[in-house]
Design an enzyme around this catalytic site. Structure first.
Site, PDB file in Angstrom:
ATOM      1  N   ASP A   1       0.563   5.433   1.652  1.00 28.16           N
ATOM      2  CA  ASP A   1      -0.120   6.090   2.612  1.00 28.16           C
ATOM      3  C   ASP A   1      -0.763   7.371   2.061  1.00 28.16           C
ATOM      4  O   ASP A   1      -0.161   7.927   1.197  1.00 28.16           O
ATOM      5  CB  ASP A   1       0.945   6.700   3.934  1.00 28.16           C
ATOM      6  CG  ASP A   1       1.559   5.529   4.686  1.00 28.16           C
ATOM      7  OD1 ASP A   1       0.978   4.608   4.766  1.00 28.16           O
ATOM      8  OD2 ASP A   1       2.733   5.714   5.228  1.00 28.16           O
TER       9      ASP A   1
ATOM     10  N   HIS B   1       0.871  -1.273   0.024  1.00 27.82           N
ATOM     11  CA  HIS B   1       0.169  -0.026  -0.023  1.00 27.82           C
ATOM     12  C   HIS B   1       0.957   1.430   0.057  1.00 27.82           C
ATOM     13  O   HIS B   1       2.033   1.179   0.137  1.00 27.82           O
ATOM     14  CB  HIS B   1      -0.888  -0.020   1.302  1.00 27.82           C
ATOM     15  CG  HIS B   1      -0.104   0.185   2.553  1.00 27.82           C
ATOM     16  ND1 HIS B   1       0.429  -0.748   3.253  1.00 27.82           N
ATOM     17  CD2 HIS B   1      -0.105   1.152   3.375  1.00 27.82           C
ATOM     18  CE1 HIS B   1       0.983  -0.429   4.182  1.00 27.82           C
ATOM     19  NE2 HIS B   1       0.639   0.617   4.347  1.00 27.82           N
TER      20      HIS B   1
ATOM     21  N   HIS C   1       4.685   0.377   0.087  1.00 34.22           N
ATOM     22  CA  HIS C   1       5.529  -0.514   0.955  1.00 34.22           C
ATOM     23  C   HIS C   1       4.674  -1.617   1.678  1.00 34.22           C
ATOM     24  O   HIS C   1       3.239  -1.629   1.399  1.00 34.22           O
ATOM     25  CB  HIS C   1       6.063   0.322   2.228  1.00 34.22           C
ATOM     26  CG  HIS C   1       4.947   1.137   2.827  1.00 34.22           C
ATOM     27  ND1 HIS C   1       4.557   2.360   2.153  1.00 34.22           N
ATOM     28  CD2 HIS C   1       4.420   1.227   4.036  1.00 34.22           C
ATOM     29  CE1 HIS C   1       3.507   2.989   2.964  1.00 34.22           C
ATOM     30  NE2 HIS C   1       3.520   2.407   4.064  1.00 34.22           N
TER      31      HIS C   1
ATOM     32  N   ARG D   1       7.757  -7.492  16.274  1.00 33.29           N
ATOM     33  CA  ARG D   1       8.004  -6.100  15.532  1.00 33.29           C
ATOM     34  C   ARG D   1       6.962  -5.129  16.369  1.00 33.29           C
ATOM     35  O   ARG D   1       5.845  -5.341  16.138  1.00 33.29           O
ATOM     36  CB  ARG D   1       7.822  -6.207  14.195  1.00 33.29           C
ATOM     37  CG  ARG D   1       8.230  -4.709  13.441  1.00 33.29           C
ATOM     38  CD  ARG D   1       8.167  -4.745  12.029  1.00 33.29           C
ATOM     39  NE  ARG D   1       7.929  -3.552  11.363  1.00 33.29           N
ATOM     40  CZ  ARG D   1       9.103  -2.749  11.038  1.00 33.29           C
ATOM     41  NH1 ARG D   1      10.120  -2.980  11.209  1.00 33.29           N
ATOM     42  NH2 ARG D   1       8.950  -1.548  10.410  1.00 33.29           N
TER      43      ARG D   1
END
Length: 340
Positions: A218, A216, A273, A283
């Site tokens: 942003d 996607h 990304h 994470r």
């Protein structure tokens, strides 16, 4: 005074170099005081935005204690039992399901507007606190948001200076607006081991690794991202090649968003990304998404429209674009819908 790292920025047209690039070969901007002129830092930021839509910022000036406290309260929340976390609905808690259109991933997150009043109101309305000390949580989050917003504004002003924009606060004043629709998200990617068939290929690792969050871009203006020492983030600036980004808990990673691509008439790239859950360790990332107010009119800057580079996008409001984004799947193209 600012200084940029001497690390070279590769040309996007050099596909072979791009395919082999990993970690520290990506653009690095050093914002510490030094002998390098501010204009040179601005030039390298713009170059990174043109070629990658992404760069890493080091020596950013945000105090370590603000970062450490933010990570502490984040882990404290995600370490709670699932039943307690699910009570945090006023803060936008989600698990695996991303958005409203069927997207999913190996992720849980906490999402809320990036302004002090919204955080306070959500805590007041929620009988189950997201932290054992609500006042502490509110103070830590507000301090962190204020710090990264200032970092975002500093970077945006440098961009405007290099682009020779008449009003160098053109970008930053949109996210300084008291009615800014900026949001703040805590992301937690639980450990998910990859298959033993993983061949470590840059572009094919999803064959054996589960996706934390899929491909996607942003939609906002700019994203300020920080994570712990666990890898997983990948960017794809060109031709579908995925470049792993080496984690650096001392740095911040900057993504160009869709609105900045529009305002720069396509000069900057809103980078695609994703995050792969490919580690035995959790994470954690914290993201600030800088956005204008809902009624803000988004247009291409006149300084970036020329006879040889006509305006690519029609004007629209952030509310209009945001509604479109929410109506689509995570990786669907949306800027194409706003081209002239």
């Amino acid at each position: 005074m600012f200084v940029a790292s001497p690390t070279p920025i590769m040309m996007r047209s050099d596909h072979q170099k791009l395919k082999s690039a990993i970690g520290d070969d990506l653009p690095i901007i050093n914002l510490s005081s030094s002998s390098l002129h501010r204009s040179e830092v601005a030039r390298l930021i713009v170059k990174a935005c043109e070629e990658y839509g992404f760069f890493k910022v080091i020596n950013h000036g945000i105090p370590n204690h603000i970062i450490a406290k933010m990570e502490e309260v984040s882990f404290n929340f995600f370490n709670k039992p699932v039943t307690e976390k699910q009570q945090a609905t006023p803060f936008g808690y989600g698990y695996k399901r991303i958005g409203f259109n069927g997207d999913s991933g190996e992720i849980e997150y906490l999402l809320f507007p990036a302004n002090p009043l919204s955080i306070a109101q959500a805590q007041t309305s929620n009988p189950i606190s997201i932290d054992d000390d609500p006042t502490k949580f509110r103070s830590v989050v507000n301090s962190y948001i204020e710090a990264v917003r200032e970092l975002a504004c500093k970077i945006l002003d440098l961009m405007a200076e290099e682009l020779r924009v008449h009003d160098t606060s053109t970008f930053s004043k949109l996210i300084r607006d008291v009615e800014s629709d900026s949001i703040f998200r805590l992301n937690h990617y639980p450990p998910v081991l990859c298959s033993s068939k993983n061949n470590n290929s840059i572009s094919n690792r999803t064959n054996s690794c589960k996706v934390g969050i899929g491909e996607h871009s942003d939609p906002q203006i700019l994203t300020i991202l920080r994570s712990n020492e666990v890898s997983g983030l990948e960017i794809s600036p060109n031709h579908g090649v995925w470049i792993p980004v080496s984690p650096d808990p001392t740095a911040f990673f900057i993504n160009v968003g869709d609105l900045l691509q529009v305002m720069t008439n396509g000069k900057f790239v809103s980078v695609k990304h994703r995050v792969l859950s490919n580690s035995a360790k959790s994470r954690m990332s914290v993201a600030y998404f800088g956005a204008p107010s809902l009624n803000a009119r988004v247009t291409t800057l006149p300084e970036l429209v020329t006879p040889t580079k006509p305006c690519l996008y029609r004007p629209f409001t952030w509310a209009e674009y945001k509604k479109t984004v929410y109506s689509l799947r995570l990786g669907d193209s949306r800027l194409e819908l706003f081209k002239k």
